[in-house]
Design a protein around this motif. Structure first.
Motif: not given
Length: 302
Positions: A166-187
């Motif tokens: 949950r904390e990981f995705y909260q950080i990602l959300k903040t980064r994305q809102e600041a303009g970061t592009t994110i490419v992620i893989t997950s099983h």
């Protein structure tokens, strides 16, 4: 932000990627899913410039990964590999300072990043004393060094507990809102289902489908599952009403009636149940999960 055109890559007789066309928009969180060996890691390494394509073109932020100006682009990338290797004899903060110097980033970023990923209290401990989840957090911190414009995250929550995820995705959300592009893989498909803007499904080195989860659901044309909970064990009236409609097989478990219907028949099902609302205590409509969509694309009966 990322554009691949006709990309092919082979390892000897093994054709890892076959004519891949893909575009990732600036500022979106984009998922890559597929079975082991589908080509996800190869695709990551091509986009990072760690591998060269046999054919086709890979562009990141407007520059070809094979061109001389991609070196400047790489300084704005962050990468967390699936299996990160760290120096056990260094502490957490020493490890992060080491990566900061490699990236040409101010080491003053290190302690705030360790605090952000939940490792402030373990900053001085040797990495050999870290759990798997703590090492993953440290790897994530190094990927965030320098405030990258583009993040590549390969199975990034491997080893994290639910709170850590949950904390990981909260950080990602903040980064994305600041303009970061994110490419992620997950099983863990349920984990990314509600979090990615779009995703691509890979199979046998090819892109099988691309789109948002709702769009892919529509393309897969998978049925919805509807569950009715009655006020009493007497379900006869509801069962008779449903049997007069063109829905799938009914499953009755005490006060629970479960049936499937196609997406376009959802309102018809609700209309059929409306006159019997006095018998209904609850109604739940379950959309096909990302796992259902994935297995459908793979030709597997879920």
């Amino acid at each position: 932000m990322i554009e691949l055109t006709g990309v092919t890559k082979s390892y000897g007789a093994l054709l890892a990627l076959q004519g891949v066309d893909l575009a990732v928009r600036k500022g979106e969180m984009f998922g890559l899913i597929g079975r082991n060996g589908a080509g996800k890691s190869t695709l990551f390494q091509l986009m990072l410039g760690l591998l060269s394509a046999d054919a086709g073109c890979v562009q990141v932020d407007g520059e070809s990964v094979a061109g001389p100006r991609f070196r400047a682009v790489k300084r704005r990338l962050g990468y967390l590999p699936e299996n990160i290797v760290l120096y056990d004899n260094l502490s957490g903060v020493e490890t992060l300072r080491f990566f900061a110097r490699l990236k040409g980033v101010d080491t003053a970023e290190c302690m705030p990043l360790l605090e952000q990923v939940g490792l402030k209290g373990a900053a001085a401990r040797k990495v050999r004393e870290y759990s798997k989840g703590m090492k993953q957090r440290l790897g994530f911190a190094q990927a965030l060094l320098g405030n990258p414009a583009l993040l590549f995250l390969d199975e990034p929550t491997n080893g994290l507990d639910p709170e850590g995820i949950r904390e990981f995705y909260q950080i990602l959300k903040t980064r994305q809102e600041a303009g970061t592009t994110i490419v992620i893989t997950s099983h863990i498909l349920a984990e990314i289902q509600q979090r990615v803007d779009r995703l691509a499904i890979l199979q046998g080195g090819r892109i099988r489908a691309v789109g948002s989860v709702p769009a892919l659901r529509g393309e897969a044309n998978l049925p919805l599952s509807m569950e009715i909970v009655t006020h009493s064990d007497d379900t006869r009236a509801l069962v008779e009403a449903l049997q007069r409609t063109p829905f799938g097989k009914l499953t009755i478990r005490g006060r629970h009636i479960v049936f499937e219907c196609q997406r376009e028949a959802k309102m018809l099902a609700i209309a059929a149940l409306s006159p019997l609302s006095g018998h209904i205590a609850d109604l739940q409509i379950q959309e096909p999960s990302l796992e259902d969509v994935f297995l459908g694309c793979m030709g597997v009966d879920a």
